[in-house]
Design a protein around this motif. Structure first.
Motif, PDB file in Angstrom:
ATOM      1  N   THR A 237       0.810  -1.218   0.000  1.00 41.71           N
ATOM      2  CA  THR A 237       0.000   0.000   0.000  1.00 41.71           C
ATOM      3  C   THR A 237       0.843   1.268   0.000  1.00 41.71           C
ATOM      4  O   THR A 237       0.462   2.283  -0.597  1.00 41.71           O
ATOM      5  CB  THR A 237      -0.930   0.000   1.225  1.00 41.71           C
ATOM      6  OG1 THR A 237      -1.703  -1.188   1.230  1.00 41.71           O
ATOM      7  CG2 THR A 237      -1.856   1.200   1.202  1.00 41.71           C
ATOM      8  N   GLN A 238       2.008   1.238   0.670  1.00 37.49           N
ATOM      9  CA  GLN A 238       2.810   2.461   0.763  1.00 37.49           C
ATOM     10  C   GLN A 238       3.223   2.983  -0.605  1.00 37.49           C
ATOM     11  O   GLN A 238       3.404   4.186  -0.813  1.00 37.49           O
ATOM     12  CB  GLN A 238       4.047   2.240   1.640  1.00 37.49           C
ATOM     13  CG  GLN A 238       5.086   1.285   1.092  1.00 37.49           C
ATOM     14  CD  GLN A 238       4.872  -0.138   1.569  1.00 37.49           C
ATOM     15  OE1 GLN A 238       3.734  -0.559   1.793  1.00 37.49           O
ATOM     16  NE2 GLN A 238       5.957  -0.881   1.724  1.00 37.49           N
ATOM     17  N   MET A 241       0.321   4.886  -2.100  1.00 35.63           N
ATOM     18  CA  MET A 241       0.259   6.218  -1.493  1.00 35.63           C
ATOM     19  C   MET A 241       1.302   7.141  -2.095  1.00 35.63           C
ATOM     20  O   MET A 241       1.018   8.292  -2.460  1.00 35.63           O
ATOM     21  CB  MET A 241       0.489   6.128   0.020  1.00 35.63           C
ATOM     22  CG  MET A 241      -0.552   5.335   0.785  1.00 35.63           C
ATOM     23  SD  MET A 241      -0.341   5.469   2.582  1.00 35.63           S
ATOM     24  CE  MET A 241       1.377   5.097   2.790  1.00 35.63           C
ATOM     25  N   THR A 244       0.694   8.010  -5.877  1.00 32.63           N
ATOM     26  CA  THR A 244      -0.469   8.899  -6.005  1.00 32.63           C
ATOM     27  C   THR A 244      -0.125  10.319  -5.568  1.00 32.63           C
ATOM     28  O   THR A 244      -0.481  11.302  -6.243  1.00 32.63           O
ATOM     29  CB  THR A 244      -1.641   8.364  -5.166  1.00 32.63           C
ATOM     30  OG1 THR A 244      -1.973   7.042  -5.612  1.00 32.63           O
ATOM     31  CG2 THR A 244      -2.864   9.262  -5.295  1.00 32.63           C
ATOM     32  N   HIS A 245       0.591  10.440  -4.456  1.00 37.36           N
ATOM     33  CA  HIS A 245       0.963  11.763  -3.952  1.00 37.36           C
ATOM     34  C   HIS A 245       1.946  12.461  -4.898  1.00 37.36           C
ATOM     35  O   HIS A 245       1.767  13.651  -5.234  1.00 37.36           O
ATOM     36  CB  HIS A 245       1.581  11.617  -2.562  1.00 37.36           C
ATOM     37  CG  HIS A 245       2.033  12.914  -1.956  1.00 37.36           C
ATOM     38  ND1 HIS A 245       1.163  13.917  -1.584  1.00 37.36           N
ATOM     39  CD2 HIS A 245       3.289  13.389  -1.679  1.00 37.36           C
ATOM     40  CE1 HIS A 245       1.843  14.932  -1.086  1.00 37.36           C
ATOM     41  NE2 HIS A 245       3.136  14.640  -1.133  1.00 37.36           N
ATOM     42  N   LYS A 277       1.588   9.630   3.763  1.00 40.59           N
ATOM     43  CA  LYS A 277       1.007   8.877   4.882  1.00 40.59           C
ATOM     44  C   LYS A 277       0.009   9.745   5.657  1.00 40.59           C
ATOM     45  O   LYS A 277      -1.066   9.272   6.061  1.00 40.59           O
ATOM     46  CB  LYS A 277       2.127   8.411   5.820  1.00 40.59           C
ATOM     47  CG  LYS A 277       1.644   7.580   7.011  1.00 40.59           C
ATOM     48  CD  LYS A 277       1.034   6.271   6.534  1.00 40.59           C
ATOM     49  CE  LYS A 277       0.782   5.304   7.697  1.00 40.59           C
ATOM     50  NZ  LYS A 277      -0.200   5.817   8.665  1.00 40.59           N
ATOM     51  N   ARG A 279      -1.751  12.203   4.442  1.00 38.60           N
ATOM     52  CA  ARG A 279      -2.957  12.330   3.622  1.00 38.60           C
ATOM     53  C   ARG A 279      -3.774  11.041   3.637  1.00 38.60           C
ATOM     54  O   ARG A 279      -5.007  11.079   3.664  1.00 38.60           O
ATOM     55  CB  ARG A 279      -2.565  12.681   2.181  1.00 38.60           C
ATOM     56  CG  ARG A 279      -1.952  14.056   2.004  1.00 38.60           C
ATOM     57  CD  ARG A 279      -1.696  14.343   0.535  1.00 38.60           C
ATOM     58  NE  ARG A 279      -2.952  14.372  -0.227  1.00 38.60           N
ATOM     59  CZ  ARG A 279      -3.012  14.469  -1.559  1.00 38.60           C
ATOM     60  NH1 ARG A 279      -1.883  14.544  -2.267  1.00 38.60           N
ATOM     61  NH2 ARG A 279      -4.178  14.509  -2.169  1.00 38.60           N
ATOM     62  N   PHE A 280      -3.108   9.915   3.604  1.00 38.80           N
ATOM     63  CA  PHE A 280      -3.801   8.625   3.600  1.00 38.80           C
ATOM     64  C   PHE A 280      -4.637   8.458   4.872  1.00 38.80           C
ATOM     65  O   PHE A 280      -5.753   7.913   4.840  1.00 38.80           O
ATOM     66  CB  PHE A 280      -2.774   7.492   3.494  1.00 38.80           C
ATOM     67  CG  PHE A 280      -3.378   6.127   3.314  1.00 38.80           C
ATOM     68  CD1 PHE A 280      -3.712   5.664   2.050  1.00 38.80           C
ATOM     69  CD2 PHE A 280      -3.612   5.305   4.408  1.00 38.80           C
ATOM     70  CE1 PHE A 280      -4.269   4.398   1.880  1.00 38.80           C
ATOM     71  CE2 PHE A 280      -4.168   4.037   4.248  1.00 38.80           C
ATOM     72  CZ  PHE A 280      -4.495   3.586   2.985  1.00 38.80           C
ATOM     73  N   ASP A 281      -4.090   8.922   5.989  1.00 42.31           N
ATOM     74  CA  ASP A 281      -4.802   8.797   7.261  1.00 42.31           C
ATOM     75  C   ASP A 281      -5.945   9.802   7.400  1.00 42.31           C
ATOM     76  O   ASP A 281      -6.886   9.577   8.177  1.00 42.31           O
ATOM     77  CB  ASP A 281      -3.827   8.987   8.427  1.00 42.31           C
ATOM     78  CG  ASP A 281      -2.808   7.856   8.504  1.00 42.31           C
ATOM     79  OD1 ASP A 281      -3.078   6.774   7.955  1.00 42.31           O
ATOM     80  OD2 ASP A 281      -1.736   8.076   9.110  1.00 42.31           O
ATOM     81  N   GLN A 287      -7.113   8.026   0.086  1.00 41.94           N
ATOM     82  CA  GLN A 287      -6.976   6.631   0.485  1.00 41.94           C
ATOM     83  C   GLN A 287      -7.506   5.702  -0.610  1.00 41.94           C
ATOM     84  O   GLN A 287      -6.867   4.705  -0.961  1.00 41.94           O
ATOM     85  CB  GLN A 287      -7.739   6.412   1.798  1.00 41.94           C
ATOM     86  CG  GLN A 287      -7.489   5.082   2.463  1.00 41.94           C
ATOM     87  CD  GLN A 287      -8.217   4.986   3.789  1.00 41.94           C
ATOM     88  OE1 GLN A 287      -9.204   4.254   3.897  1.00 41.94           O
ATOM     89  NE2 GLN A 287      -7.749   5.744   4.781  1.00 41.94           N
ATOM     90  N   SER A 290      -5.187   5.751  -3.617  1.00 40.23           N
ATOM     91  CA  SER A 290      -3.944   5.013  -3.345  1.00 40.23           C
ATOM     92  C   SER A 290      -4.155   3.515  -3.497  1.00 40.23           C
ATOM     93  O   SER A 290      -3.309   2.804  -4.074  1.00 40.23           O
ATOM     94  CB  SER A 290      -3.447   5.333  -1.935  1.00 40.23           C
ATOM     95  OG  SER A 290      -3.135   6.700  -1.801  1.00 40.23           O
ATOM     96  N   ARG A 291      -5.269   3.027  -2.998  1.00 42.55           N
ATOM     97  CA  ARG A 291      -5.557   1.593  -3.112  1.00 42.55           C
ATOM     98  C   ARG A 291      -5.768   1.202  -4.579  1.00 42.55           C
ATOM     99  O   ARG A 291      -5.360   0.121  -5.006  1.00 42.55           O
ATOM    100  CB  ARG A 291      -6.779   1.244  -2.265  1.00 42.55           C
ATOM    101  CG  ARG A 291      -6.526   1.321  -0.761  1.00 42.55           C
ATOM    102  CD  ARG A 291      -7.591   0.583   0.021  1.00 42.55           C
ATOM    103  NE  ARG A 291      -7.246   0.504   1.432  1.00 42.55           N
ATOM    104  CZ  ARG A 291      -7.888   1.158   2.397  1.00 42.55           C
ATOM    105  NH1 ARG A 291      -8.922   1.947   2.101  1.00 42.55           N
ATOM    106  NH2 ARG A 291      -7.511   1.026   3.660  1.00 42.55           N
TER     107      ARG A 291
END
Length: 660
Positions: A237-238, A241, A244-245, A277, A279-281, A287, A290-291
């Motif tokens: 997943t990282q 993320m 995408t960022h 990270k 932004r993902f949270d 999120q 990213s997935r």
């Protein structure tokens, strides 16, 4: 004559060696056919080779000329077993002879404690049992008549002539100093270092990197076919993320044809990852995006794969800078989790076929007996998430399978922190139960403790951040340089900048590595620049100075001439004898490290050896020896000591210097 000629003259005339790559002296191993294995556990026995009983010929025993090193420890065990069977009946030939190296040199070289353990069973006094055993022992080829000490200990002392003959074998084999090649050799995979892509290596990677590299080097020295693997985290997943960022904030950097991509450094990727990270949270839309990116990446989307490869390549550049500074073997191959991606589905199928899978909250899990969480509930190993994604545990299972089937590994070592012990216990057990590996393959976790600060707490910067490994190594070199410059000034020596820089690099990096390797890897240790850079104690500078000191003696010997016959080493002084006895321990120490995977035993050995040499040098004049024969002998002891020190330091990944 030149010093090298002197050493050659001390070689055994009857030795005939082929090229080092094809033949070396054989380390004779022996054990009574019914005794417990001596040199290895059942798990690692094949790595030590088949064990045979040595036959010391009458001519060897009478002349003191040996063509090979003799494994005295094993030979004594075999002789004690034979004497037990002869004295007390054949059933006693099966018992452990309890022969160990002597605890103190004044007691001899080895001791046997069998009489104490058997006295009650034999309904005799321990000293009477010891006397009977002594009378039956046939060890005159190598040992003086044994002594009975205390309540019934048998002490064995090697004959001076035997010690001298064995030293000549070591002198004749300058490349290996009598250390045997393993028979049979194994295919060994050593998994170590394992940083994460897009993250800087920190102090937590230090121990895995240098312990793993040292073990791989030692196993190669023993003749094993070693594959060094760097199992990096490059999947998951990282990456969804991060891609995408970066696609939003620095789109040009993700293009393989853009100059911006080559300008991105690892520290930039670390910053981008922290932002991603956060932004993902906090952002549900990010999120989800990213997935979706992870799905495209795992499905093989070309654009996603190119972006991912750029991230991996930039990280690899930074990793290599650290590995170069630490002098990590260039043969270390990076294989990320992605390498095993095509095998994951097959692993799940194997687990299902073995009826190991259970569904829990929609995820596929393996529950092993004896593993529970803090609440006492069964602790599963999740191998497939409810959305069909795989876990790093699934990758580890696939990696084991690949290393055994494709790499033909006989032994696989995983050098990671002790906190992963339970994980690897589960992985290995699942591999066995699902028949992903055969029972003949050895799977071993090689755990290590934490690196702590001088305050005994987790090692961090003043701001509370994890210490970057490259920053740590630069600081070590800087401190070493300051120490060297101060010492040169105090001594009034004028050395060029190249000399100072070279010594600072060797001492600084060597100090960091040696301080770690000298500690039992199972223990935590406190990181202290002052202690590790000290010229006293069991430190790299002390060991490097001991080596350089001997090289200085050799240089001063120059073209020393002698009319004395160099056929025999003279070991009349107790300091000469004690140094010789320490040198003879080398092959056994290296094989012990191979079995126990504890590099600290190498450090303990050379620290003791350096101490024995200092005692010898203080007590026994070398260049001012009373006769040419004694001078010749003592110079040979110096030469062999330097060779053994240098060999061990190289195995530990420490550079040696001719001058300090």
């Amino acid at each position: 004559m030149a010093f090298e000629t002197l050493v050659t003259m001390l070689s055994v005339r009857t030795l005939a060696f082929s090229a080092p790559s094809t033949r070396h002296p054989i380390w004779r191993q022996c054990v009574h056919k019914h005794a417990r294995p001596l040199l290895c556990s059942s798990r690692a026995r094949t790595s030590m080779g088949s064990i045979s009983t040595p036959q010391i010929s009458k001519s060897e025993a009478s002349t003191g000329t040996y063509e090979e090193m003799v494994d005295v420890h094993s030979w004594l065990r075999e002789r004690v077993c034979a004497a037990l069977g002869e004295s007390f009946g054949p059933e006693f030939a099966d018992v452990d002879p309890l022969v160990t190296p002597a605890t103190k040199l004044e007691f001899g070289d080895y001791q046997c404690n069998a009489a104490l353990s058997l006295a009650k069973q034999l309904k005799s006094k321990p000293r009477d049992v010891a006397q009977t055993l002594k009378d039956a022992l046939q060890i005159a080829e190598c040992c003086e008549p044994p002594d009975i000490a205390g309540p019934g200990f048998l002490n064995f002392k090697l004959k001076g002539s035997f010690i001298a003959a064995q030293l000549r074998v070591m002198l004749a084999d300058s490349a290996r100093c009598g250390v045997p090649l393993a028979q049979p050799a194994q295919r060994v995979v050593v998994d170590y270092s394992s940083p994460n892509i897009a993250k800087e290596m920190h102090v937590g990677h230090l121990r895995s990197t240098i312990i793993g590299d040292t073990l791989a080097t030692l196993l190669e020295f023993r003749g094993h076919n070693v594959l060094r693997l760097n199992h990096v985290g490059d999947w998951g997943t990282q990456f969804g993320m991060l891609i995408t960022h970066m696609r939003e904030v620095v789109p040009d950097a993700l293009s393989p044809d853009s100059s911006a991509s080559s300008a991105v450094q690892l520290e930039d990727l670390v910053a981008f990852y922290k932002q991603a990270k956060a932004r993902f949270d906090a952002e549900p839309e990010f999120q989800e995006a990213s997935r979706a990116e992870v799905v495209r990446l795992q499905a093989g989307d070309q654009e996603s794969r190119e972006m991912w490869k750029m991230l991996c390549d930039q990280s690899e550049v930074a990793f290599k800078q650290v590995y170069t500074a630490l002098r990590v073997d260039a043969g270390l191959i990076t294989r990320g989790e992605s390498f095993y991606n095509d095998r994951l589905e097959g692993v799940i199928s194997s687990l299902r076929k073995a009826e190991l899978l259970q569904e829990s909250d929609g995820a596929q899990c393996v529950f092993l007996q004896g593993y529970t969480n803090r609440d006492g509930e069964p602790l599963p190993m999740i191998v497939q998430k409810r959305d069909g994604g795989y876990m790093y545990s699934t990758t580890d299972l696939a990696a084991v399978q690949q290393r055994v089937t494709d790499e033909k590994a006989d032994r696989v070592l995983y050098v990671t922190d002790a906190g992963q012990a339970t994980h690897f216990e589960q992985v290995f057990q699942i591999c066995r139960r699902a028949e992903l590996v055969s029972s003949s393959v050895s799977l071993q976790h090689v755990p290590f403790g934490l690196v702590l600060g001088e305050d005994g707490k987790k090692f961090k910067t003043r701001s509370g951040e994890t210490v970057k490994l490259m920053v740590l190594l630069d600081e070590a070199r800087s401190r070493a340089r300051a120490d060297i410059e101060a010492r040169l000034q105090a001594e009034g020596r004028d050395e060029g900048d190249d000399f100072v820089a070279n010594v600072a690099d060797a001492v600084g990096i060597g100090a960091v590595k040696y301080a770690d390797l000298a500690m039992n890897r199972n223990s935590n240790y406190r990181f202290s620049f002052d202690k590790m850079l000290s010229l006293t104690g069991n430190t790299a500078p002390y060991m490097m100075y001991a080596f350089a000191r001997i090289r200085g003696i050799q240089r001063r010997a120059g073209e020393a001439t002698t009319n004395a016959s160099p056929d025999n080493l003279v070991l009349d002084h107790i300091s000469e004898l004690n140094l010789a006895r320490a040198l003879l321990r080398l092959p056994q120490v290296i094989m012990d490290v191979e079995r126990e995977l504890l590099p600290s035993k190498l450090a303990e050995y050379i620290f003791d050896l350096a101490g024995k040499f200092n005692q010898f040098y203080e007590s026994c004049p070398v260049l001012a020896a009373p006769t040419e024969e004694i001078k010749c002998s003592r110079l040979a002891l110096c030469s062999l000591t330097a060779t053994v020190l240098g060999l061990n330091l190289r195995l530990l990944g420490i550079r040696t210097l001719e001058r300090l």
